[in-house]
Design an enzyme around this catalytic site. Structure first.
Site, mmCIF file in Angstrom:
data_model
loop_
_atom_site.group_PDB
_atom_site.id
_atom_site.type_symbol
_atom_site.label_atom_id
_atom_site.label_comp_id
_atom_site.label_asym_id
_atom_site.label_seq_id
_atom_site.Cartn_x
_atom_site.Cartn_y
_atom_site.Cartn_z
ATOM 1 N N GLY A 13 12.577 22.955 16.047
ATOM 2 C CA GLY A 13 13.044 22.636 14.699
ATOM 3 C C GLY A 13 14.380 23.322 14.486
ATOM 4 N N THR A 45 11.147 20.327 10.219
ATOM 5 C CA THR A 45 12.574 20.114 9.939
ATOM 6 C C THR A 45 12.901 18.635 9.811
ATOM 7 O OG1 THR A 45 13.120 22.122 11.164
ATOM 8 C CG2 THR A 45 14.905 20.525 10.849
ATOM 9 N N GLN A 49 13.698 16.722 3.114
ATOM 10 C CA GLN A 49 14.384 15.698 2.315
ATOM 11 C C GLN A 49 15.502 16.312 1.481
ATOM 12 O OE1 GLN A 49 11.504 13.524 -0.022
ATOM 13 N NE2 GLN A 49 10.561 12.583 1.750
ATOM 14 N N GLU A 115 17.269 21.184 -7.765
ATOM 15 C CA GLU A 115 15.814 21.216 -7.546
ATOM 16 C C GLU A 115 15.194 22.295 -8.423
ATOM 17 O OE1 GLU A 115 14.582 21.148 -3.407
ATOM 18 O OE2 GLU A 115 16.304 19.929 -2.896
ATOM 19 N N ASP A 214 0.579 27.894 15.107
ATOM 20 C CA ASP A 214 0.426 28.448 16.467
ATOM 21 C C ASP A 214 1.174 29.775 16.641
ATOM 22 O OD1 ASP A 214 -0.768 26.005 16.782
ATOM 23 O OD2 ASP A 214 0.534 25.302 18.394
ATOM 24 N N ARG A 281 8.139 25.775 -8.287
ATOM 25 C CA ARG A 281 7.059 24.935 -7.780
ATOM 26 C C ARG A 281 5.643 25.371 -8.145
ATOM 27 N NH1 ARG A 281 9.190 23.465 -1.906
ATOM 28 N NH2 ARG A 281 10.817 22.202 -2.834
ATOM 29 N N HIS A 342 2.359 22.701 1.563
ATOM 30 C CA HIS A 342 3.711 22.340 1.990
ATOM 31 C C HIS A 342 4.385 23.413 2.834
ATOM 32 C CE1 HIS A 342 7.619 20.419 1.622
ATOM 33 N NE2 HIS A 342 8.134 21.471 1.005
ATOM 34 N N ARG A 377 8.443 30.433 -2.706
ATOM 35 C CA ARG A 377 9.782 30.091 -2.204
ATOM 36 C C ARG A 377 10.530 29.204 -3.186
ATOM 37 N NH1 ARG A 377 11.799 25.542 0.854
ATOM 38 N NH2 ARG A 377 9.683 24.699 0.842
ATOM 39 N N SER A 382 14.305 27.288 2.462
ATOM 40 C CA SER A 382 13.673 27.475 3.771
ATOM 41 C C SER A 382 14.632 27.149 4.907
ATOM 42 C CB SER A 382 12.441 26.583 3.856
ATOM 43 O OG SER A 382 12.036 26.472 5.180
HETATM 44 P P1 FAD Z 1 9.744 23.378 12.432
HETATM 45 O O1 FAD Z 1 10.897 22.565 12.031
HETATM 46 O O2 FAD Z 1 8.426 22.975 11.925
HETATM 47 O O3 FAD Z 1 9.689 23.389 14.020
HETATM 48 C C1 FAD Z 1 8.596 23.961 14.685
HETATM 49 C C2 FAD Z 1 8.650 23.530 16.139
HETATM 50 O O4 FAD Z 1 7.725 24.281 16.899
HETATM 51 C C3 FAD Z 1 8.285 22.083 16.368
HETATM 52 O O5 FAD Z 1 9.167 21.575 17.327
HETATM 53 C C4 FAD Z 1 6.869 22.153 16.941
HETATM 54 O O6 FAD Z 1 6.488 21.073 17.736
HETATM 55 C C5 FAD Z 1 6.973 23.412 17.742
HETATM 56 N N1 FAD Z 1 5.710 24.091 18.030
HETATM 57 C C6 FAD Z 1 4.774 24.533 17.159
HETATM 58 N N2 FAD Z 1 3.785 25.160 17.822
HETATM 59 C C7 FAD Z 1 4.101 25.102 19.136
HETATM 60 C C8 FAD Z 1 3.474 25.558 20.318
HETATM 61 N N3 FAD Z 1 2.295 26.222 20.315
HETATM 62 N N4 FAD Z 1 4.077 25.319 21.499
HETATM 63 C C9 FAD Z 1 5.256 24.649 21.555
HETATM 64 N N5 FAD Z 1 5.885 24.183 20.461
HETATM 65 C C10 FAD Z 1 5.318 24.421 19.274
HETATM 66 N N6 FAD Z 1 12.906 23.033 3.286
HETATM 67 C C11 FAD Z 1 14.125 23.098 2.715
HETATM 68 O O7 FAD Z 1 14.757 24.161 2.715
HETATM 69 N N7 FAD Z 1 14.676 21.975 2.177
HETATM 70 C C12 FAD Z 1 14.032 20.772 2.162
HETATM 71 O O8 FAD Z 1 14.569 19.798 1.677
HETATM 72 C C13 FAD Z 1 12.734 20.705 2.722
HETATM 73 N N8 FAD Z 1 12.020 19.544 2.692
HETATM 74 C C14 FAD Z 1 10.808 19.494 3.325
HETATM 75 C C15 FAD Z 1 10.109 18.279 3.364
HETATM 76 C C16 FAD Z 1 8.918 18.187 4.068
HETATM 77 C C17 FAD Z 1 8.151 16.894 4.093
HETATM 78 C C18 FAD Z 1 8.411 19.328 4.749
HETATM 79 C C19 FAD Z 1 7.141 19.251 5.527
HETATM 80 C C20 FAD Z 1 9.094 20.530 4.684
HETATM 81 C C21 FAD Z 1 10.287 20.629 3.978
HETATM 82 N N9 FAD Z 1 10.981 21.831 3.901
HETATM 83 C C22 FAD Z 1 12.213 21.870 3.311
HETATM 84 C C23 FAD Z 1 10.531 22.997 4.654
HETATM 85 C C24 FAD Z 1 11.341 23.062 5.961
HETATM 86 O O9 FAD Z 1 11.540 21.765 6.455
HETATM 87 C C25 FAD Z 1 10.649 23.882 7.018
HETATM 88 O O10 FAD Z 1 10.229 25.101 6.494
HETATM 89 C C26 FAD Z 1 11.618 24.150 8.179
HETATM 90 O O11 FAD Z 1 12.099 22.937 8.669
HETATM 91 C C27 FAD Z 1 10.924 24.934 9.264
HETATM 92 O O12 FAD Z 1 11.768 24.981 10.363
HETATM 93 P P2 FAD Z 1 11.272 25.719 11.678
HETATM 94 O O13 FAD Z 1 12.353 25.522 12.682
HETATM 95 O O14 FAD Z 1 10.845 27.072 11.341
HETATM 96 O O15 FAD Z 1 9.949 24.913 12.098
HETATM 97 C C1 SIN Z 2 11.906 18.584 -1.388
HETATM 98 O O1 SIN Z 2 12.797 17.828 -1.031
HETATM 99 O O2 SIN Z 2 11.315 18.496 -2.474
HETATM 100 C C2 SIN Z 2 11.486 19.668 -0.471
HETATM 101 C C3 SIN Z 2 12.368 20.809 -0.666
HETATM 102 C C4 SIN Z 2 11.783 22.069 -0.102
HETATM 103 O O3 SIN Z 2 10.656 22.104 0.358
HETATM 104 O O4 SIN Z 2 12.492 23.075 -0.158
#
Ligand code: FAD
Ligand code: SIN
Length: 549
Positions: A13, A45, A49, A115, A214, A281, A342, A377, A382
């Site tokens: 991500g 990620t 949105q 937001e 995980d 939120r 979420h 948050r 995030s």
């Molecule tokens: P992730 O992007 O979830 O990546 C995790 C990665 O780890 C993935 O590739 C997964 O496959 C991998 N992985 C997991 N476990 C293992 C394992 N055991 N072995 C190997 N690979 C593994 N935040 C904002 O700030 N703004 C927004 O607009 C926003 N909108 C959102 C909308 C939605 C629908 C969702 C679900 C979340 C949103 N968030 C938003 C939150 C934000 O997207 C996430 O918190 C952020 O993307 C997390 O990034 P990350 O890199 O930590 O993890």
């Molecule tokens: C959203 O677009 O409402 C998600 C934003 C976030 O989780 O920070």
């Protein structure tokens, strides 16, 4: 098979990919492995949105962004961390732009959305598909680097640790590929856990299937402390669409004037002045929950149909199209919505450089708990925290390798496995997974009680014991690996929630409806059995794992 690298990143991500491309740039001779359990872009990620909150407007200020973050965090944010992340935001966003992320512009300037909890417009976005655009650009950057190898369909099972001068070090990770039915040991001086969230612990969630906690589970088993897991954020507005794939209706829709109404057509957020629909939120999600319970409804409505149709289609092209695909024209009718799990505000205890209790094991993004988000948050903070942390962690990890020597880590005990999955076990696994998700939603949702927590704890313990008993004797599969992790994080969530005998931010418990600053204005930290605090080596760089926050 054994594979040796300089940096191992678990997760693809924003946090993992940003870190990977940066360490690859800083140390062109180093070898970098990105391990990801499904396809490269399968991540939270990719679904983001709204966008990234950061100070870009001349009418905004760091002080205002910091103040909004602290207010949302309900007294638990670590002010220094918040200040650092907020002040580093514009530069981090600039780095994303340099890497190739194309954010939406209006009349030549970056468009800034609004937001919940923000006192002004400060969310930079790529229409309503911000995460997909970030993921595209970061993956392209990583694929272009000659020293980065990406291993898809490879799940991290457990971290490899060893003792070094009286403290614990991480030497890599054991992995399994279901597709090839292959086990591997990846060794490296630096392992970055960027495994994202744990929304799949709940029945209704905005998170994709990969979000099974995980990283938190692996880190805890390896000997690192975790914190604040009681603060599971429920997004107020997920499309009510029973039996179908969850779909988020971004908070930015409320930022553009959408109103919440109950099924009788009443605007109920008027009861929550002054911010109403744009309150943080936790407040909006609880208001919806209470409205649904009072009226015996399964959803409320979010209405944006009073805005010009052309504007709605341009600002929210993906939300418009997806709703239309499901038979709903949001330019003409209100959207039925419900809150869903979420975001995890808690995670592996870390400082802003991603350093943890285990030397050489870094954590970044949603899997980490730095103190940035406190008890709730602020929207779009995030992605901001993930990219700033990954940026800082890359510098620290490169220096860590340069300044230390690393013994060859001996191969350790491997997974006991066979390669044939018997039908009987599959049934057990899916049954346990469903039971856990139901339990978590029913007993550890938006409103909690002592009684529900006690019941949840008993049942989760039973499931956890059963899984731990059959885990190693079963044929390996992603399902069983994820179930074991889900059971452990559910247990950790309930343990954290049971310790907090007050209501604060996302943790609302009817037995203790008030906030108790005297006793509970502190993080809930859980140490694994046998945990020893690392005492920093005075000769080396000041390394203050998990504490310098
Ligand atoms: P992730 O992007 O979830 O990546 C995790 C990665 O780890 C993935 O590739 C997964 O496959 C991998 N992985 C997991 N476990 C293992 C394992 N055991 N072995 C190997 N690979 C593994 N935040 C904002 O700030 N703004 C927004 O607009 C926003 N909108 C959102 C909308 C939605 C629908 C969702 C679900 C979340 C949103 N968030 C938003 C939150 C934000 O997207 C996430 O918190 C952020 O993307 C997390 O990034 P990350 O890199 O930590 O993890
Ligand atoms: C959203 O677009 O409402 C998600 C934003 C976030 O989780 O920070």
């Amino acid at each position: 098979m054994e594979r040796r690298y300089d940096f191992i990143i678990i997760g693809s991500g924003i946090a993992g990919l940003f870190f990977a491309q940066k360490v690859a740039d800083l140390t062109p001779k180093a070898r970098v492995a990105v391990i990801t359990k499904k396809s490269e872009s399968d991540s939270n990620t990719n679904y983001a949105q709204g966008g990234i909150a950061t100070v870009m407007s001349p009418t905004d200020s760091f002080d205002a962004h910091i103040a909004d973050t602290l207010t949302a965090g309900a007294g638990l944010c670590h002010t220094k961390v918040v200040e650092t992340v907020v002040r580093s935001g514009p530069e981090a966003v600039r780095k994303l732009i340099d890497i190739g992320v194309k954010f939406t512009k209006v009349k030549g300037s970056y468009d800034l959305g609004r937001e919940g909890g923000h006192s002004t417009n400060r969310v930079i976005h790529a229409a309503d598909l911000t995460g997909r655009e970030i993921e595209r650009a970061l993956l392209t950057a990583c694929r272009r680097k000659k020293n980065v190898d990406i291993f898809r369909d490879t799940i991290g099972l457990d971290l490899i640790t060893y003792e070094h001068q009286g403290h614990r070090r991480c030497g890599g990770v054991y992995t399994f590929s279901q597709h090839k039915r292959e086990f591997n040991s990846f060794y490296a001086p630096v392992t970055m856990l960027a495994t994202g969230g744990l929304g799949q612990a709940y029945f209704n969630t905005t998170n994709p299937a990969i979000a099974t906690g995980d990283g938190v589970a692996m880190a805890f088993r390896a000997g690192a402390r975790v914190a604040n897991l009681e603060f599971v954020q429920f997004h107020p507005t997920t499309l009510y669409s029973p039996g179908r794939k969850p779909f988020l209706i971004s908070e930015a829709v409320r930022g553009e004037g959408a109103i919440l109404i109950n099924t009788a057509g009443k605007k109920f957020m008027r009861k929550y002045p002054p911010l109403k629909e744009l309150a943080p939120r936790d407040i909006v999600a609880r208001a919806i929950d209470s409205e649904m319970k009072e009226n015996g409804d399964e959803f409320v409505y979010l209405d944006i149909s009073h805005r010009p149709a052309a504007f709605v289609k341009k600002r929210f092209p993906n939300i418009y199209k997806e709703c239309l695909r499901r038979g709903l024209d949001i330019t003409k009718e209100p959207i039925p919505v419900v809150p869903s799990a979420h975001y995890a505000c808690g995670g592996v205890l870390a400082d802003i450089y991603g350093r943890t209790d285990i030397e050489g094991m870094y954590v970044c993004g949603e899997a980490a708990c730095t103190g940035m988000h406190g008890a709730n948050r602020l929207a779009s903070n995030s992605l901001l925290e993930a990219v700033v942390m990954a940026d800082f962690a890359a510098d620290d990890a490169v220096a860590f390798i340069a300044e230390n020597r690393f013994p060859e880590v001996p191969p350790a005990e491997q997974w006991l496995h066979s390669s044939i999955v018997r039908q009987k076990e599959k049934v057990y696994i899916s049954h346990d997974r469903l039971s856990l998700k139901r339990l978590m939603s029913d007993f550890l949702g938006i409103v909690r009680s002592e009684e529900r927590l006690r019941l949840a704890q008993e049942r989760i313990r039973m499931i956890l014991r059963a899984i731990n008993n059959y885990y190693l004797s079963q044929p390996a599969s992603y399902n069983i690996v994820e179930l074991r992790n889900l059971a452990l994080v559910s247990d950790l969530i309930v343990r954290c929630a049971s310790r907090r005998k007050e209501s604060r931010g996302l943790h609302f418990i009817i037995d203790y409806p008030e906030t108790d600053d005297l006793h509970y204005r502190r993080d809930t930290v859980i140490a694994p059995p046998g945990f020893r605090r690392f005492i920093p080596n005075r000769k080396g760089r000041a390394r203050n794992y998990g504490c310098c926050r």
